[in-house]
Design an enzyme around this catalytic site. Structure first.
Site, mmCIF file in Angstrom:
data_model
loop_
_atom_site.group_PDB
_atom_site.id
_atom_site.type_symbol
_atom_site.label_atom_id
_atom_site.label_comp_id
_atom_site.label_asym_id
_atom_site.label_seq_id
_atom_site.Cartn_x
_atom_site.Cartn_y
_atom_site.Cartn_z
ATOM 1 N N CYS A 1 -19.076 38.787 -51.340
ATOM 2 C CA CYS A 1 -19.316 39.705 -52.371
ATOM 3 C C CYS A 1 -18.174 40.767 -52.369
ATOM 4 C CB CYS A 1 -20.351 40.700 -51.733
ATOM 5 S SG CYS A 1 -21.816 39.775 -51.199
ATOM 6 N N ARG B 1 -13.355 35.781 -55.597
ATOM 7 C CA ARG B 1 -13.984 35.968 -54.255
ATOM 8 C C ARG B 1 -15.056 34.812 -54.336
ATOM 9 N NH1 ARG B 1 -12.865 40.527 -51.186
ATOM 10 N NH2 ARG B 1 -14.814 40.762 -50.313
ATOM 11 N N TRP C 1 -22.322 37.179 -53.421
ATOM 12 C CA TRP C 1 -22.481 35.657 -52.889
ATOM 13 C C TRP C 1 -23.548 35.596 -51.877
ATOM 14 C CZ3 TRP C 1 -21.043 32.360 -48.797
ATOM 15 C CH2 TRP C 1 -20.384 31.266 -49.177
ATOM 16 N N ASN D 1 -21.748 44.491 -48.875
ATOM 17 C CA ASN D 1 -21.107 43.188 -48.373
ATOM 18 C C ASN D 1 -21.265 43.048 -47.208
ATOM 19 O OD1 ASN D 1 -19.060 41.038 -48.090
ATOM 20 N ND2 ASN D 1 -17.269 42.276 -48.614
ATOM 21 N N GLY D 2 -21.657 41.832 -46.710
ATOM 22 C CA GLY D 2 -21.910 41.678 -45.049
ATOM 23 C C GLY D 2 -23.155 41.301 -44.916
ATOM 24 N N GLU E 1 -9.086 15.268 -38.403
ATOM 25 C CA GLU E 1 -9.096 16.351 -39.515
ATOM 26 C C GLU E 1 -7.714 16.853 -39.622
ATOM 27 O OE1 GLU E 1 -10.738 17.571 -41.538
ATOM 28 O OE2 GLU E 1 -10.014 19.598 -42.007
ATOM 29 N N LYS F 1 -5.733 16.789 -43.422
ATOM 30 C CA LYS F 1 -5.282 18.331 -44.004
ATOM 31 C C LYS F 1 -4.005 17.886 -44.401
ATOM 32 C CE LYS F 1 -7.747 20.111 -44.514
ATOM 33 N NZ LYS F 1 -9.269 20.324 -44.318
ATOM 34 N N GLU G 1 -3.872 15.710 -47.607
ATOM 35 C CA GLU G 1 -3.947 16.187 -48.894
ATOM 36 C C GLU G 1 -3.009 17.290 -49.195
ATOM 37 O OE1 GLU G 1 -7.879 18.571 -47.059
ATOM 38 O OE2 GLU G 1 -7.701 18.181 -49.125
ATOM 39 N N HIS H 1 -3.734 -1.986 -29.630
ATOM 40 C CA HIS H 1 -4.433 -3.186 -30.256
ATOM 41 C C HIS H 1 -3.977 -3.738 -31.620
ATOM 42 C CE1 HIS H 1 -6.904 -3.265 -26.754
ATOM 43 N NE2 HIS H 1 -7.024 -1.879 -26.656
ATOM 44 N N LYS I 1 -12.078 21.014 -55.633
ATOM 45 C CA LYS I 1 -12.879 21.586 -54.495
ATOM 46 C C LYS I 1 -14.093 21.207 -54.386
ATOM 47 C CE LYS I 1 -13.244 24.563 -51.450
ATOM 48 N NZ LYS I 1 -12.508 24.056 -50.023
HETATM 49 C C1 F6R Z 1 -10.790 18.434 -47.420
HETATM 50 C C2 F6R Z 1 -11.916 18.661 -48.073
HETATM 51 C C3 F6R Z 1 -12.764 17.847 -48.426
HETATM 52 C C4 F6R Z 1 -14.233 18.281 -48.383
HETATM 53 C C5 F6R Z 1 -15.257 17.117 -48.796
HETATM 54 C C6 F6R Z 1 -16.798 17.417 -48.733
HETATM 55 O O1 F6R Z 1 -10.052 19.630 -47.087
HETATM 56 O O2 F6R Z 1 -12.228 19.963 -48.298
HETATM 57 O O3 F6R Z 1 -12.653 16.639 -47.653
HETATM 58 O O4 F6R Z 1 -14.457 18.324 -47.063
HETATM 59 O O5 F6R Z 1 -15.041 16.995 -50.204
HETATM 60 O O6 F6R Z 1 -17.025 18.651 -49.581
HETATM 61 P P1 F6R Z 1 -18.344 19.494 -49.016
HETATM 62 O O7 F6R Z 1 -18.041 20.032 -47.759
HETATM 63 O O8 F6R Z 1 -18.241 20.781 -50.229
HETATM 64 O O9 F6R Z 1 -19.162 18.842 -49.253
#
Ligand code: F6R
Length: 609
Positions: free
Chosen positions: A2, A27, A74, A100-101, A482, A486, A489, A505, A604
């Site tokens: 928020c 935000r 939010w 907010n919180g 993971e 990271k 990407e 293997h 995103k």
């Molecule tokens: C990588 C990343 C993506 C998401 C994936 C699922 O950093 O952000 O691999 O994790 O696209 O997204 P959500 O969690 O929004 O379903």
């Protein structure tokens, strides 16, 4: 997360509030509102949706007055809607609050206020605050706020306005950010510096447990107990873009640093007062329904899928129920065996990922109960699931997910403990030990973040290579996946994550002189086996960076560099060991001159299958 803005001065407050809220749009929010003291008393306008919706409402009938508070919401408690938007008021409409919180004890406070005759119109925790302040008001708004805050548990920032003292704005900070802007004949509050930067560069940064009373002529800072504080003004010389990132160079780095708070918020009131028992009111399953679960399917994409891999180990260890973790885009098409005794857990930061949503619908069609772990209240996944555990990480803006992933881990730990409590699958002492370990994680993450420079040096070396490997066993393998994603990407460096024992293997053929290998060896029971695998890659010329738990000196003897994470229970290490890997990806991307927050080819929220 928020956004709060407040103004007291001589100018038209509505314009300043809307302007400030626009500066806080980064935000993330789903609704907005303002309250202004006008000649007709306190007037509130609010609406679900973008700020433009609110602006058009205000355009029809502007609010004229020189003191007001504004908010972008939010959603946490209650879906995005006009009613749930802030500001909230009491029944007399004399008090107005933006928040907010999270108020952790809002249910008990609400029950108490309802018994006194208060009538609630929203699902929010915030509305409780306006009623509580109204019920405690005896002619002094500062004192009423202090009394109200002493009854509230949680993390919050508040802006409060009352018609009874129409020249005064009250601001409170407890673990959620709030700043005070100091101008000439006008003063401001904001949840972040960009909100007020156009009007003043002189600010007081409130610390936890502090509050302020603002009039147009001055600002009084005090503790929540009412002891006055004197403080130097802070002069902001950042530009607006830097200010949005709270001084960090990128949203990703900011979000990595927000993880301690995200852990605390996600645990929040879900651990009871003793800190040893999990309370998940949002999970509506009865003990009988929990006992009837025969299998769990965890379904998600990308980073959320990787959280699900940790979730599998956590649930299997704590609840002794068989778990399968699937990539959502595969799940639906492999004709999974889903029965009414299957609990399907979908994990999604955005709650809008098309593949995850399709998997959720397929699971429901087959009669399974669906639990969602999501970061967005009111998202499609949250609306369609039977039960929802919200990760309170706050909006994630960088494309690369960091704090959402670790908050998903926290949600899995809590849910695993919850199942174990109900099923009696592990003894109470172990549950208490895991719960205590969880509560220590935020501080331990802070200590890793304090060593970011060490990771930066490693990242700069790694960034000159085109290929590398992440290896680990058990939970370390899940984290390796993971870490590798990271790095790929955002740095565009090709990497593969391998179960350390699987290399020989076939893939060992790719290990050649100088290739970097990031080896995770945090699991006591797998340590020696992992060390053997590390020796296999070392013998073929790999340059190995080892990540291990503090207090374990053995790894240093076999690898080229080590990084120690603070000691914790083996089950909890993913919530720590991923942090250096996030930093590694960040600094490698930076060293390569990439657009860290917006990597090429990626979005995103992935709303196509
Ligand atoms: C990588 C990343 C993506 C998401 C994936 C699922 O950093 O952000 O691999 O994790 O696209 O997204 P959500 O969690 O929004 O379903």
């Amino acid at each position: 997360m928020c956004g709060i803005v407040g103004y007291v001065g001589k100018r038209n407050s509505q314009d300043i509030l809307i302007d400030g809220l626009k500066k806080l749009e980064y935000r993330g929010y789903d609704s907005a509102g303002v309250a202004v003291y006008t000649t007709d008393g306190l007037q509130v306008k609010k609406s679900k949706g973008r700020l433009a919706v609110l602006e058009s409402k205000l355009g029809e009938k502007p609010l004229s007055g020189t003191i007001g508070i504004g908010h972008t919401r939010w959603a946490t408690h209650g879906k995005p809607s006009d009613e749930n938007s802030h500001p909230h008021t009491d029944n007399s409409f004399k008090f107005s609050v933006v928040h907010n919180g999270i108020i952790e004890n809002y249910i008990s406070l609400k029950e108490e206020l309802i018994a006194q005759g208060h009538v609630f119109v929203s699902e929010t925790d915030t509305e409780v605050i306006s009623h509580l302040i109204a019920s405690l008001y005896e002619g002094d708004i500062v004192k009423a706020v202090q009394k109200a805050v002493s009854r509230m548990k949680g993390a919050f920032a508040l802006g409060v306005l009352t018609e009874y003292e129409p020249d005064k704005l009250v601001a409170v900070r407890l673990s959620s950010p709030l700043i005070i802007g100091v101008g000439e004949g006008e003063n401001f509050i904001g949840s972040d510096i960009p909100a007020i930067l156009e009007y003043t560069r002189n600010v007081y940064i409130l610390n936890d447990g502090e509050m302020a009373a603002l009039t147009r002529d001055g600002v009084e800072l005090m503790t929540l107990e009412g002891n006055f504080i004197s403080r130097e003004l802070f002069h902001v010389d950042w530009d607006i873009v830097t200010a949005e990132k709270a001084g960090f160079d990128h949203f990703m780095l900011k979000e990595i640093h927000e993880q301690p708070k995200a852990y605390r918020d996600t645990m929040g009131a879900r651990l009871d007062e003793s800190g040893q028992k999990v309370v998940l009111n949002e999970v509506g399953m009865t003990p009988e329904q929990i006992r009837a679960i025969r299998q769990v399917h965890i379904v998600a994409c990308g980073t959320a899928y990787h959280a699900g891999l940790v979730g599998k180990s956590v649930i299997e260890k704590l609840a002794r129920i068989p778990v399968e973790t699937d990539v959502a885009s595969e799940y639906r098409y492999r004709a999974p065996i889903i029965t009414p005794e299957t609990l399907v857990i979908v994990v999604s930061q955005s709650g809008e990922t098309a593949d995850t949503l399709a998997a959720l619908r397929e699971a429901k069609r087959c009669g399974a109960r669906v639990l969602a772990i999501t970061n967005v209240v009111g998202s499609s996944v949250a609306r369609e699931a039977d039960d929802v555990i919200v990760t309170w990480a706050g909006p994630e803006i960088a494309v690369a997910s960091t704090k959402a992933y670790t908050s998903q881990l926290i949600a899995f730990y809590l849910f695993g403990l919850y199942l174990a409590q109900t099923l009696g699958t592990v003894d109470e002492a172990y549950i208490a030990e895991v719960a205590a370990g969880l509560q220590e994680l935020p501080e331990k993450v802070e200590s890793i973040l304090a060593q970011a420079d060490t990771i930066k040096e490693i990242a700069e070396q790694v960034s000159t290579h085109d290929n590398l490997f992440f290896i680990g066993r058990g939970l370390d393998y899940a984290v390796a996946l993971e870490g590798s994603l990271k790095l790929k990407e955002i740095s565009y460096i090709h990497s593969e994550a391998y179960a350390a024992g699987e290399l020989k293997h076939g893939t060992l053929a790719l290990i050649e002189e100088g290739i970097p290998v990031i080896a995770l060896a945090t699991q006591d029971d797998l340590f020696e086996k992992t060390v053997s695998n590390i020796k296999e890659v070392k013998a073929r010329g790999a340059h190995v960076f080892g990540i291990h738990a503090e207090g374990d000196a053995e790894l240093a003897k076999v690898v080229d560099h080590t990084f120690a994470i603070p000691a914790t229970l083996p089950l909890l290490t993913p919530a720590l060991s991923v942090v250096p890997l996030q930093l590694l990806a960040y600094y490698a991307s930076l060293a390569r001159g990439n657009d860290v927050d917006k990597p090429r080819n990626l979005a995103k929220s992935v709303t196509v299958e």
